[in-house]
Scaffold this motif. Sequence first.
Motif, PDB file in Angstrom:
ATOM      1  N   ASN A  43      60.601  44.852  67.882  1.00 28.53           N
ATOM      2  CA  ASN A  43      60.928  45.605  69.297  1.00 28.53           C
ATOM      3  C   ASN A  43      62.089  44.969  70.068  1.00 28.53           C
ATOM      4  O   ASN A  43      61.971  43.812  70.356  1.00 28.53           O
ATOM      5  CB  ASN A  43      59.528  45.480  70.171  1.00 28.53           C
ATOM      6  CG  ASN A  43      59.768  46.350  71.617  1.00 28.53           C
ATOM      7  OD1 ASN A  43      59.919  47.759  71.512  1.00 28.53           O
ATOM      8  ND2 ASN A  43      60.055  45.785  72.605  1.00 28.53           N
ATOM      9  N   SER A  46      58.694  39.079  70.824  1.00 24.67           N
ATOM     10  CA  SER A  46      58.550  38.498  72.140  1.00 24.67           C
ATOM     11  C   SER A  46      57.816  39.591  72.920  1.00 24.67           C
ATOM     12  O   SER A  46      57.254  39.382  73.900  1.00 24.67           O
ATOM     13  CB  SER A  46      59.990  38.089  72.659  1.00 24.67           C
ATOM     14  OG  SER A  46      60.316  36.749  72.036  1.00 24.67           O
ATOM     15  N   GLY A  76      61.756  28.588  74.501  1.00 33.92           N
ATOM     16  CA  GLY A  76      61.875  29.993  74.550  1.00 33.92           C
ATOM     17  C   GLY A  76      62.012  30.649  73.008  1.00 33.92           C
ATOM     18  O   GLY A  76      61.898  29.562  72.016  1.00 33.92           O
TER      19      GLY A  76
HETATM   20  C1  LIG Z   1      63.300  37.995  75.970  1.00 33.01           C
HETATM   21  C2  LIG Z   1      63.465  37.810  74.528  1.00 33.01           C
HETATM   22  C3  LIG Z   1      64.304  36.720  73.908  1.00 33.01           C
HETATM   23  C4  LIG Z   1      64.500  35.609  74.556  1.00 33.01           C
HETATM   24  O1  LIG Z   1      63.270  34.871  75.088  1.00 33.01           O
HETATM   25  P1  LIG Z   1      63.924  33.267  75.837  1.00 33.01           P
HETATM   26  O2  LIG Z   1      62.402  33.004  76.003  1.00 33.01           O
HETATM   27  O3  LIG Z   1      64.616  33.740  76.875  1.00 33.01           O
HETATM   28  O4  LIG Z   1      64.573  32.639  74.725  1.00 33.01           O
HETATM   29  C5  LIG Z   1      64.284  36.924  72.636  1.00 33.01           C
HETATM   30  N1  LIG Z   1      63.931  38.045  71.765  1.00 33.01           N
HETATM   31  C6  LIG Z   1      63.345  39.021  72.230  1.00 33.01           C
HETATM   32  C7  LIG Z   1      62.606  40.082  71.562  1.00 33.01           C
HETATM   33  C8  LIG Z   1      63.090  38.961  73.629  1.00 33.01           C
HETATM   34  O5  LIG Z   1      62.532  40.064  74.223  1.00 33.01           O
END
Ligand SMILES: *Cc1c(COP(=O)(O)O)cnc(C)c1O
Length: 376
Positions: A165, A189, A90
């Motif tokens: 964001n 992400s 992740g």
């Molecule tokens: C969802 C998210 C994360 C966490 O992602 P994981 O895949 O659960 O580790 C980190 N940063 C942002 C900006 C996110 O939207």
Amino acid sequence: MIQASAGSELARDSSRARIYNFSAGPAVLPVPVMRQAQEELLDYDGSGLSILETVHRGKTFADIVARTEARLRELLAVPESHAILFLQGGASLQFAMLTLNLSRPGEPLAYADTGHWSARAIAAARELRSVNVAASARENGYTEAPAQEAWQPFADAAYVHITPNETIDGLEFDYLPETAGRPLVADLSSTILSRPLDVSRYGVLYAGAQKNLGPTGLTLVIIRRELAASAGVEVPAILRYRTHIEAGSLYNTPPTFNWYLIGLYLDWVADEGGLEEMARRAEARSTIVYDAIDRSEGFYVNPVAPGSRSRTNIPFGIEDGELEKRFLKEADGAGLKQLEGHRSKGGMRASLYNAMPLAGAETLADFMHDFALRHG
Ligand SMILES: *Cc1c(COP(=O)(O)O)cnc(C)c1O
């Protein structure tokens, strides 16, 4: 028999057409992507095997890997100076991995603190190094992004990290800070593939796939190759970017089905008109929902300053907490699914990723208007 199955086919189609999924992630996927995966599930490309059963070292999967990378390079115009990786763990693993790879013990780092996820990234980096918060929205409760002029100097930082964001806070800024030659690192992400980017300006950008790229399970990392060269011997091989570049992201067994789905997702983005079109749609969808908030005369509240509002994740609340519960229940009954705000915030949140049809935003706005009339 034939009639029954045709009937259930229809029911499935229409039930899909009637619900809209506003989840922040794992999030809505394009229906054509899921249909194709469904059709190919038992027999991929005449092989007689499912992708789920296919070895990751064979030609079938190598073709998927090559096509996925080529498609992404084309969509995001990724220059040859940058490697494309698909990793596990992740975005959260990247919080630590990038620190280990891009800095040496004792070197300070510069971070912008603009919300929940940057705070998590900072906390992870602080376990390893000292972090200077060079720009912050913490003082204003994460409701207004720091102006470009507000950044503190960070000349000695090994890199500069931003979260353009904030998925939970609904805060977004569009500028890239001037980094005086320091590598810029960005957690994208929730907005990757929602607009064109100039990849050459980033040292590293990363994104968990489960928001705007496909299902959960893989993390996209795009890294300037020369930055991967510097990880010290204290960094275990599996945590070195270099290892994964040399192995073509196949250092160990990846979630192959997820990779295949990302490939289908990228094809869908290209078929729909690419990133310019995704940006146009993001603007259109978010404008509809913000208008519904702003025209409600205070019934709905979004705390974020107008210039810092996210085009992707829109948190909103109603003064009366009991009404919020009612809103969520009625919205769910009306086919507007997973509108609950993040557990740390409560209230509601509408996440409007690439795969959300415009009609989803329109239906939500109509529902909000109607609900406010009935309960305002
Ligand atoms: C969802 C998210 C994360 C966490 O992602 P994981 O895949 O659960 O580790 C980190 N940063 C942002 C900006 C996110 O939207």
